[in-house]
Design an enzyme around this catalytic site. Structure first.
Site, mmCIF file in Angstrom:
data_model
loop_
_atom_site.group_PDB
_atom_site.id
_atom_site.type_symbol
_atom_site.label_atom_id
_atom_site.label_comp_id
_atom_site.label_asym_id
_atom_site.label_seq_id
_atom_site.Cartn_x
_atom_site.Cartn_y
_atom_site.Cartn_z
ATOM 1 N N LYS A 1 10.913 -6.771 -25.189
ATOM 2 C CA LYS A 1 11.922 -7.087 -24.177
ATOM 3 C C LYS A 1 11.414 -6.750 -22.777
ATOM 4 O O LYS A 1 11.469 -7.585 -21.865
ATOM 5 C CB LYS A 1 13.201 -6.298 -24.463
ATOM 6 C CG LYS A 1 14.258 -6.410 -23.368
ATOM 7 C CD LYS A 1 15.479 -5.573 -23.653
ATOM 8 C CE LYS A 1 15.314 -4.130 -23.224
ATOM 9 N NZ LYS A 1 15.749 -3.892 -21.831
ATOM 10 N N ASN A 2 10.917 -5.525 -22.595
ATOM 11 C CA ASN A 2 10.501 -5.099 -21.262
ATOM 12 C C ASN A 2 9.312 -5.889 -20.742
ATOM 13 O O ASN A 2 9.166 -6.077 -19.533
ATOM 14 C CB ASN A 2 10.194 -3.602 -21.269
ATOM 15 C CG ASN A 2 11.447 -2.756 -21.428
ATOM 16 O OD1 ASN A 2 12.547 -3.226 -21.159
ATOM 17 N ND2 ASN A 2 11.291 -1.522 -21.868
ATOM 18 N N ARG B 1 17.675 6.051 -11.062
ATOM 19 C CA ARG B 1 16.577 5.093 -11.068
ATOM 20 C C ARG B 1 16.544 4.231 -9.797
ATOM 21 O O ARG B 1 16.711 3.021 -9.837
ATOM 22 C CB ARG B 1 16.657 4.204 -12.321
ATOM 23 C CG ARG B 1 16.538 4.989 -13.600
ATOM 24 C CD ARG B 1 16.154 4.130 -14.763
ATOM 25 N NE ARG B 1 17.255 3.341 -15.260
ATOM 26 C CZ ARG B 1 17.157 2.495 -16.290
ATOM 27 N NH1 ARG B 1 16.004 2.338 -16.896
ATOM 28 N NH2 ARG B 1 18.181 1.815 -16.716
ATOM 29 N N CYS C 1 21.763 0.135 -17.431
ATOM 30 C CA CYS C 1 22.308 1.226 -18.243
ATOM 31 C C CYS C 1 22.577 2.471 -17.401
ATOM 32 O O CYS C 1 21.840 2.763 -16.459
ATOM 33 C CB CYS C 1 21.342 1.585 -19.372
ATOM 34 S SG CYS C 1 21.339 0.395 -20.718
ATOM 35 N N ARG D 1 21.274 -6.131 -26.065
ATOM 36 C CA ARG D 1 20.363 -6.259 -24.936
ATOM 37 C C ARG D 1 18.918 -6.010 -25.364
ATOM 38 O O ARG D 1 17.996 -6.475 -24.696
ATOM 39 C CB ARG D 1 20.733 -5.267 -23.825
ATOM 40 C CG ARG D 1 22.060 -5.547 -23.137
ATOM 41 C CD ARG D 1 22.293 -4.572 -22.009
ATOM 42 N NE ARG D 1 21.131 -4.529 -21.143
ATOM 43 C CZ ARG D 1 20.635 -3.417 -20.597
ATOM 44 N NH1 ARG D 1 21.187 -2.250 -20.857
ATOM 45 N NH2 ARG D 1 19.577 -3.474 -19.818
ATOM 46 N N ASP E 1 12.206 5.930 -24.252
ATOM 47 C CA ASP E 1 13.040 4.951 -24.953
ATOM 48 C C ASP E 1 13.076 5.167 -26.460
ATOM 49 O O ASP E 1 13.763 4.432 -27.176
ATOM 50 C CB ASP E 1 12.571 3.527 -24.651
ATOM 51 C CG ASP E 1 13.068 3.028 -23.301
ATOM 52 O OD1 ASP E 1 13.977 3.669 -22.735
ATOM 53 O OD2 ASP E 1 12.566 2.006 -22.815
#
Length: 422
Positions: free
Chosen positions: A22-23, A123, A118, A400, A308
Site C-alpha cells: 500500500k505505502n 506527523r 490516522c 485502507r 506499523d
C-alpha cells in the site's frame, strides 16, 4: 458500519498470498504527475486508500484506469486540468501530500491542502516543505493550504533531514528528478518503498543513486517518460500474516514474502520461538513449542523493527510467557489498541511511549473497537487466539490497508466473517 466477527481457537495451516505494498503504491501513483507519458503499475493492492489516491489524481485531470480486477493501474497525466488538491479528498489520507513535489517540479505551481489520516500522532509536513524550499520553491501557508510556486525549474540542493521521514524523502526525491542540477538527500529514509520508488523513477528516465542508504543523489533531467513497474511486496501485510500462525499455532506459507523486507521483525519472531524459513514461493512460519517467549521490542526506522507492526506484535506478546516491553519511538499516541486488548483479558501497562505486557495463557473474546489501521488487524489477530467470539467494530480502517482479510484467513482455517453495517 461493518464489523468483523471472529471465533477463536482454530490453528491455521495453508498459504496466504501477500499483496503489493500500500505505502509503495500510494507513492508510485503520484509519480505520474512528473510526465505526460503513461505509467503502468502492476501488483497493485485493492484498497480504499488506492481508490482515494485515484480520486485525487483524477481531480487534477489525470486519467487512472483500474485493470485486471484492480491489480493493474494505468495512469496518464498528459493533460492536467487543475493543480489544486482540495481538502475534501486530501483530508482522508496523509499520502495525498505526495502530489505537491511532482506538480511543482513539472509545472512550477501547486496548491495542496494540508493532509489528514490516522489519529496516531501529529506527523507534521514541515520537512516536506523545507526540502522544497531548499530547491527554490516559494511557499505560502494560508487557509489550510500550501500554495507553492517556483520561477522556472526547481534547483538541485543538498538537503539534510533533521530526522528520518519517509514521506519527506519521497516528495523530495520525486521533485529532484526534474530539478536543474544535482540534489543530495542526507539522512534519507531507507525503507523498501523508497527503493521501489527510485527503481520506478529510474525506469522513467531519472538518474538516481544510493536508494536504500541514508544518502540519495539525484541528477535532474529535462523530462521523464513512461514505464511499467511492479509494486514491491507489502512488508507490513507480510509481517501481519506471519503473526497469524505464531499466535494460533499451525503453519502458514506467505506467498511472495521476502526475508530482506522483514529481517528485524523476523529476528524478534525467532527470539520469541517462531520459526521462519524461506521457500521457493515465499516464507513459511510456524510456532516451535508451546507458548511464545516474552521479548523486548523498540520501533525504529527501517531496517529496524517497523512501527506499523508494533500493534500486531503486541497482540502476540499478550499470550507470551513472561513480561515483554514495547517501546514506540516513531509516533506518539500509538498504543490506542492496548485498552481494547485489555478488554480481552490482556495485562498491559502503558507509560508514555512504553508498554509492558505480561502474558496470559488465554485471551477471551469480547466486543472491541478498532482505533486505527494497524490496531484493527491487531485485534483480529488477538481474536484468532481468544476463547469464544470477538466482534471487532469500526473496521473501516482495516480496508485502507488490508485486502480480503476474512477470505485469506478463512482459507487457512480461521472462523471469521464480516458483519455488514446498515
Amino acid at each position: 458500519m461493518d464489523s468483523i466477527l471472529v471465533t477463536g481457537g482454530a490453528t491455521l495451516s495453508g498459504a496466504i498470498p501477500i499483496a503489493g505494498a500500500k505505502n509503495a503504491c500510494l507513492t508510485l501513483m503520484p509519480a505520474t504527475l512528473l510526465t505526460d507519458a503513461p505509467l503502468t503499475l502492476t501488483n497493485a493492492p485493492r484498497l480504499s486508500d488506492i481508490r482515494t489516491m485515484t480520486a485525487l489524481l483524477q481531480s487534477l485531470g489525470a486519467e487512472v484506469a483500474s485493470l485486471q480486477g484492480g491489480q493493474v493501474l494505468s495512469l496518464s497525466s498528459h493533460d492536467l486540468t487543475s493543480h489544486r488538491a482540495d481538502y475534501d479528498i486530501v483530508r482522508k489520507m496523509r499520502a495525498s501530500i505526495l502530489v505537491l513535489g511532482p506538480m511543482l517540479a513539472r509545472d512550477g505551481h501547486a496548491v495542496v491542502s494540508l493532509p489528514g489520516g490516522c489519529a496516531i500522532g501529529a506527523r507534521p509536513v514541515d520537512l516536506h516543505l523545507r526540502a522544497l524550499e531548499a530547491m527554490g520553491a516559494e511557499l505560502d501557508l494560508r487557509d489550510g493550504y500550501v500554495h507553492a510556486r517556483v520561477g522556472g525549474r526547481l534547483k538541485g540542493a543538498v538537503i539534510d533531514f533533521p530526522f528520518v521521514s519517509v514521506g519527506a524523502t519521497e516528495n523530495a526525491l520525486m521533485a529532484a528528478t526534474l530539478a536543474r542540477g544535482t540534489t543530495v538527500l542526507r539522512n534519507a529514509a531507507r525503507e523498501p518503498e523508497i527503493a521501489d520508488l527510485a527503481r520506478c523513477l529510474r525506469r522513467m528516465g531519472a538518474q538516481i543513486e544510493g536508494e536504500g542508504s541514508s544518502t540519495i543523489t539525484i541528477e535532474g533531467v529535462d523530462a521523464l517518460g513512461g514505464a511499467t513497474h511492479p509494486v514491491v511486496t507489502d512488508r507490513i501485510e507480510l509481517g501481519t500474516y506471519m503473526l497469524a500462525p505464531a499466535i494460533t499455532g499451525g503453519e502458514v506459507e506467505c506467498l511472495g514474502g521476502r526475508l530482506d523486507l522483514v529481517a528485524a521483525f523476523a529476528e524478534k519472531l525467532d527470539e520469541a520461538g517462531i520459526s521462519v524459513t524461506e521457500t521457493e514461493r515465499g516464507l513459511k512460519v510456524s510456532r516451535r513449542n508451546g507458548r511464545v517467549n516474552a521479548v523486548s521490542v523498540v520501533t525504529e526506522p527501517f531496517p529496524g523493527f517497523p512501527t506499523d507492526l508494533q500493534a500486531q506484535m503486541m497482540a502476540l506478546l499478550c499470550t507470551a510467557e513472561g513480561e515483554s516491553v514495547l517501546e514506540e519511538r516513531i509516533f506518539e499516541n500509538r498504543f490506542m489498541h492496548a485498552p481494547e486488548l485489555m478488554r480481552m483479558g490482556a495485562r498491559i501497562d502503558v507509560h508514555g511511549g512504553t508498554a509492558k505486557v505480561t502474558g496470559v495463557e488465554r485471551l477471551r473474546g469480547a466486543p472491541v473497537m478498532a482505533t486505527d489501521l494497524r490496531a484493527s488487524v491487531s485485534l483480529i489477530l488477538a481474536a484468532l487466539a481468544a476463547e469464544g467470539e470477538t466482534l471487532v467494530n469500526r473496521v473501516y480502517h482495516l480496508d485502507r490497508g488490508y485486502e480480503r482479510v476474512e477470505e485469506k484467513l478463512r482459507a487457512c482455517g480461521a472462523t471469521i466473517e464480516r458483519v455488514r453495517g446498515e
